[in-house]
Every structure is written in C-alpha cells, then in structure tokens.
Design a protein around this motif. Structure first.
Motif, short mmCIF file in Angstrom:
data_model
loop_
_atom_site.label_atom_id
_atom_site.label_comp_id
_atom_site.label_asym_id
_atom_site.label_seq_id
_atom_site.Cartn_x
_atom_site.Cartn_y
_atom_site.Cartn_z
N GLU A 1 0.84 -1.19 0.00
CA GLU A 1 0.00 0.00 0.00
C GLU A 1 0.88 1.25 0.00
N LEU A 2 0.39 2.31 -0.65
CA LEU A 2 1.14 3.55 -0.72
C LEU A 2 1.29 4.15 0.68
N ARG A 3 2.47 4.68 0.96
CA ARG A 3 2.76 5.25 2.28
C ARG A 3 2.89 6.78 2.13
N PRO A 4 2.00 7.57 2.73
CA PRO A 4 2.13 9.03 2.67
C PRO A 4 3.38 9.49 3.42
N GLN A 5 3.99 10.58 2.92
CA GLN A 5 5.22 11.10 3.49
C GLN A 5 5.01 12.52 4.04
N PRO A 6 5.87 12.95 4.98
CA PRO A 6 5.71 14.29 5.56
C PRO A 6 5.73 15.42 4.55
N ASP A 7 6.44 15.23 3.41
CA ASP A 7 6.51 16.30 2.41
C ASP A 7 5.29 16.34 1.50
N GLY A 8 4.30 15.46 1.76
CA GLY A 8 3.10 15.45 0.95
C GLY A 8 3.11 14.42 -0.16
N GLY A 9 4.26 13.84 -0.45
CA GLY A 9 4.33 12.83 -1.50
C GLY A 9 4.01 11.45 -0.96
N TYR A 10 4.33 10.44 -1.78
CA TYR A 10 4.04 9.05 -1.41
C TYR A 10 5.23 8.17 -1.75
N VAL A 11 5.35 7.08 -0.98
CA VAL A 11 6.37 6.07 -1.22
C VAL A 11 5.69 4.76 -1.58
N LEU A 12 6.20 4.11 -2.62
CA LEU A 12 5.70 2.81 -3.06
C LEU A 12 6.80 1.78 -2.88
N VAL A 13 6.48 0.68 -2.19
CA VAL A 13 7.40 -0.45 -2.04
C VAL A 13 6.88 -1.61 -2.86
N ALA A 14 7.76 -2.23 -3.63
CA ALA A 14 7.39 -3.35 -4.49
C ALA A 14 8.40 -4.48 -4.30
N GLU A 15 7.92 -5.65 -3.88
CA GLU A 15 8.79 -6.81 -3.70
C GLU A 15 8.83 -7.62 -4.99
N VAL A 16 10.04 -7.88 -5.48
CA VAL A 16 10.24 -8.68 -6.68
C VAL A 16 10.49 -10.12 -6.25
N TYR A 17 9.71 -11.05 -6.79
CA TYR A 17 9.76 -12.43 -6.31
C TYR A 17 9.59 -13.39 -7.49
N TYR A 18 9.79 -14.66 -7.20
CA TYR A 18 9.49 -15.72 -8.17
C TYR A 18 9.07 -16.97 -7.40
N PRO A 19 8.21 -17.80 -7.98
CA PRO A 19 7.84 -19.05 -7.30
C PRO A 19 9.01 -20.02 -7.32
N HIS A 20 9.28 -20.63 -6.16
CA HIS A 20 10.41 -21.54 -6.02
C HIS A 20 9.88 -22.97 -5.95
N TYR A 21 10.58 -23.90 -6.60
CA TYR A 21 10.17 -25.30 -6.62
C TYR A 21 11.34 -26.19 -6.20
N ARG A 22 10.99 -27.30 -5.61
CA ARG A 22 11.99 -28.33 -5.34
C ARG A 22 11.57 -29.60 -6.08
N TYR A 23 12.54 -30.43 -6.35
CA TYR A 23 12.29 -31.62 -7.15
C TYR A 23 12.63 -32.88 -6.35
N ASN A 24 11.86 -33.93 -6.61
CA ASN A 24 12.19 -35.22 -6.02
C ASN A 24 11.93 -36.30 -7.05
N SER A 25 12.48 -37.47 -6.79
CA SER A 25 12.35 -38.59 -7.72
C SER A 25 11.52 -39.71 -7.12
N TYR A 26 10.59 -39.34 -6.23
CA TYR A 26 9.76 -40.35 -5.57
C TYR A 26 8.38 -40.46 -6.17
N GLY A 27 8.22 -39.90 -7.36
CA GLY A 27 6.92 -39.99 -8.01
C GLY A 27 6.11 -38.75 -7.79
N ASN A 28 5.00 -38.68 -8.50
CA ASN A 28 4.14 -37.51 -8.42
C ASN A 28 3.39 -37.45 -7.11
N VAL A 29 3.36 -36.28 -6.52
CA VAL A 29 2.59 -36.03 -5.32
C VAL A 29 1.39 -35.19 -5.71
#
Length: 528
Positions: free
Chosen positions: A346-374
C-alpha cells in the motif's frame, strides 16, 4: 634439517589456526545506526502446542496477541486476547471461547479494535468473527452462514464492518463479502464480481467512510484496471476504467487512501504483451486538470530507467545488460522484455506530501524429487512409465530477490528510487515480507527477519547504501547472569509498530550459558 623445518612449519600453522579461531569467536561490532531492542517479552509456548497471531496497533502504541493453546487430553485449542503496552508489559488478558469447529483464518485492525476471523473445518462458507476492543475490555462475536464463499483472500475493516475479499465455491470468481459485526448481518457486494485470475488491491478509511478497490480485467493478451469506490455499507459511489492505447497492459496498482482529499494518485506495474510479467512502473494523477478538464496522461518507467532496480545483479552483469539495451536502442529494436513478478505494498504518505511505493520482486520456487508424483496443483512431473519414474516439481514458496522503493510527488512524478537486496527470504503465502518505517530524520528503513537476525537497509532517497546490515535478535541476560543466544527461530515476522519502532515476533529456542534451554514465543521492540 628437513624434519626440524616441517616441525616449525606445522607449529606455525597450528598457532595461526589458533589465533584465527580466537579471532572468529570475537563478537562482531554492530553496524552503524543499528537498531536498539528496548524491550522483550517471552511467553512459555512451543510451536507444536500453541498458535499465536500478532496485530500491532499504532493508534495506541499497543500490540494484541491472539493466543491459542492446545487443551490437555484434546486436540482443541483454548484462545485468549492478550494486550501489551509500548514497553511490552501485559496490560490485560481476555479469554475467547471459540467453537471447536473453527480454525483461525485472518486478523486485521481498525483504530483500537482487533478483528479475528475463523473458518469452519466442517462446513464450507461458515465464518466466525471476534472483535476485541482493548480500551473497553470488550469482545463481540458473530457467526455467518455465507454459503457461497470458499476462501478468504483479503480482510479489511471499515467503520466497524469487515470487507472480506472471497473466492467463491465455483473457484472461478472473486467478490467482496460485507460483514456487519455489530448486528451480525452480511451481504455480497454485487458491484464487485470478477472472474479469476483477477488481481485486486484495496484501501479503506473510517473517517471518510469509503473503500476503494483496484481490479484487473484481462482478455489474456491485454489488461486494464477498473476502479470502484464504495461506502461503508457497500454501496457503489463511482466506477472508472484506467487503460492505455499502446501495447502496454496495466497489471495491478495501488491507489492513495480516501482520506487524502487533495490528491488521488494511482501507481502500479505494466507489461508488454504478456500480462503476467512486469516491464516497469506507471503512475498517474486521477484528478482532472483545472484548466483543460482532462486527466494527465500515464507516466511509464521501464525498470531499466530506474537507477537502482538492477542492484541485485553483479556489477559486470549490470554493465552487460545496459550495453545490450543501448545497442538495441541504437538499432531501433523493440526493448527487452523483463519477466519480473512484483508484489505491491500500500502507498505510504510522506511528511513532504508525497508518497512512497514499495514493491517486492519475487518468483515461485520449486523443489524436485524422484519419488513420483505427489498430488497438488504445483506438481508437474510426468513419465510414460508411471509416476514412480517421474521427477516431481513441488511448490516450495515465493522467493524474494529484492525490494524496490520509489518516491513520488503529489502529481505522480517519480522523484527517486532505491533497492534493498535481500537474502534467504521465502514464504509460502504471497504477503508482504519486507517492512517499511519512517525515521525522524526523513530517512526510511526497510527490514525483515532472517532466522535469528534482523536484516535492514537505511534509505536516503536515491543514495547508495549497504544492503548487508544485520543484528541478532537479542534475548538479554539470564537470571543467573549467564549469556543467552537465540536458536531455531521459526514463524517469525517483523511488523511496523509506532514511531520508528518495529515489533519482532516468533518462536525461539533460547540457549543459556549456565542454565537449561527454553522454548518461547518472543516479542521484541526494535527501535531505529
């Protein structure tokens, strides 16, 4: 001579190794401007026999815990609200009788009131809500038979009512459920009914009695945004589209809160062709110009135009990337298309009247196994010889690479950008992990918990600063005067509190120098 030479060499190596080990055991000095951990409270709880949900209340500088303990000789839990003051002293504890069929789902707050929402284990769509007001020492509960809701996606409070964004039983549509905690009434808001997959953000304000939703609409190739403003009773006040005429698509956005009547800004991410991946940021002022009566055009900022976005890459790779882009521009070749997934705060208001935007850059992480489909939605292993020969791909959380923070003025013009490069930050639900807080001198701090450490970065607009500041979560000194260290921190979180404070929470095993280990749920006040 050779034997004597090798003996001396061996002795020198041993002495050098001894001195190295001694040097390694010396405690590291805290980084400059390290936060102070001014208070700590421990609850004698373990993760296997309890559950604790934390809600910070900046309005009165307190923090409220919903604590569930497993009853002896039973799998059911007994709950209570615990409220702690600014020094983390227990102010009061109020028991909460939760029917056995319900399990905790989400929690939110408005002013001094904390709302806890529970879902039925046995009947889909049955909800139970508890509203706790610490100042009055009162708790109100209500049960709802929603029938159509399957999953709660988001929860916000507005003027004593709850706005729950829900996925319906058909798993193909998302809507908003209005829950009136005072009288137990409920209604689905017909003004918001969107097909999946729809990205949705919202803001709510009790003073203006307004909530505003930003919804994504897409045909699979291009997407636009739909803005809807609602009253506290769910009535539609206004609706408008925001879209582009170019090949750009608007993915998702955040809007300034309704209480700011002098500005109405929209900031978010856009893509090129593929609406799943962000190419950069956009911003616009939604107010019409007093002179022309028309709204200003959208401003677009490709990630490459930002000063710090690619700080998470090594300098050599950054240089090659920019050289490659410059060559493409010189040949008038279409720009590179990035494949970034971005979670907007969510946008964060600042004392000077402007706004700060924070954006997290991510990716889905997977692990692999050889024990068959789960069985599961994230498993894609396949073998024509049967599941026993397949390598299964199992979803293993969302991995964050860096957090982008940008400053905008009141017209939506980008003033500066910076980046916090993070390490070892993975969570299983797509929610905020990096937290922002304003400092008295005008700077910002971004922070998160990494096991038993608090990692943080101090932001002074676009100035370059270290990404590797970290301090341990302090446990203090034991009652017998011995030193203590935190071990095996789990289910940890760091939340903005009040002023320049954060509240750090989680389960820990505390190892004492002179006494036995203990398992606790901790609360640490962290002041920058």
């Amino acid at each position: 001579m050779k034997i004597r030479y090798f003996s001396l060499l061996l002795l020198l190596c041993v002495l050098t190794g001894t001195f190295s080990l001694r040097a390694q055991k010396r405690p590291l000095l805290p980084p400059p401007n390290a936060p102070a951990q001014t208070a700590r409270t421990e609850l004698p709880l373990t993760a296997t026999e309890s559950e604790v949900h934390v809600q910070a209340l900046p309005a009165d500088s307190t923090v409220v815990l919903l604590v569930g303990r497993i009853r002896s000789l039973s799998n059911e839990s007994s709950f209570s609200f615990q409220q702690y003051d600014h020094a983390l002293h227990l102010r009061q504890e109020t028991p909460l009788e939760v029917p056995d069929e319900f399990e905790f789902n989400r929690m939110c707050a408005e002013g001094n009131t904390v709302y806890a929402l529970f879902s039925s284990r046995s009947k889909t769509g049955r909800l139970w809500v508890a509203a706790y007001n610490g100042q009055l020492g009162q708790t109100r509960t209500q049960q709802y038979e929603t029938r159509l809701s399957r999953e709660i996606v988001e929860l916000k409070a507005l003027d004593g009512r709850l706005l729950a964004t829900v996925l319906l039983n058909d798993q193909q549509h998302v809507t908003v459920l209005l829950l009136d905690v005072a009288n137990g009434q409920m209604q689905y808001l017909s003004s918001i009914y969107e097909p999946m997959p729809t990205q949705l953000t919202s803001v709510a304000d009790a003073a203006s009695r307004r909530a505003e939703y930003v919804l994504t609409q897409t045909n699979g190739r291009k997407s636009r945004l739909l803005l809807k403003q609602l009253t506290e009773q769910g009535q539609l006040v206004s609706s408008e589209f925001v879209q582009t005429e170019s090949e750009r698509s608007l993915i998702t956005a955040q809007i300034t809160p309704p209480q700011d009547t002098t500005a109405r800004l929209l900031m978010g991410t856009y893509s090129l062709r593929d609406p799943n991946y962000a190419q950069g940021l956009f911003a616009t002022d939604l107010r019409a110009s007093a002179n022309s009566g028309t709204k200003p055009p959208l401003r677009f900022y490709d990630f490459l135009r930002l000063k710090h976005f690619f700080d998470y890459l090594k300098p050599s790779r950054q240089a090659r990337l920019r050289e490659r882009t410059e060559r493409r521009m010189a040949r008038s070749v279409p720009p590179l298309r990035w494949r970034y997934r971005v979670l907007l705060h969510e946008l964060r208001p600042q004392p000077d009247g402007g706004y700060v935007l924070v954006a997290e850059v991510y990716y889905p992480h997977y692990r692999y196994n050889s024990y068959g489909n789960v069985p599961g939605n994230f498993n894609t292993g396949y073998s024509p010889y049967g599941s026993g020969y397949a390598n299964s791909r199992v979803f293993d959380g969302y991995q964050t690479t860096h957090a982008l923070v940008c400053g905008f003025d009141r017209s939506g013009t980008l003033l500066w950008d910076n980046t916090f490069v993070v390490n070892n930050l993975r969570r299983y639900s797509l929610e905020e992990a990096v937290r922002l807080q304003n400092l008295p001198d005008g700077r910002l701090v971004l922070a998160y918990l990494d096991d038993d450490k608090i990692r943080y970065k101090l932001i002074n607009r676009a100035e370059t600063s270290p990404n590797d500041h970290a301090v341990p979560i302090l446990t203090g000194t034991g009652t017998d005067g011995g030193k203590e260290n935190a071990r095996d921190t789990s289910q940890s979180d760091l939340m903005p509190w009040f002023g320049s404070r954060f509240i750090a929470t989680g389960y820990q095993r505390v190892r004492s120098e002179r006494g036995p280990d203990r398992e606790v749920f901790f609360l640490n006040s962290v002041v920058f």
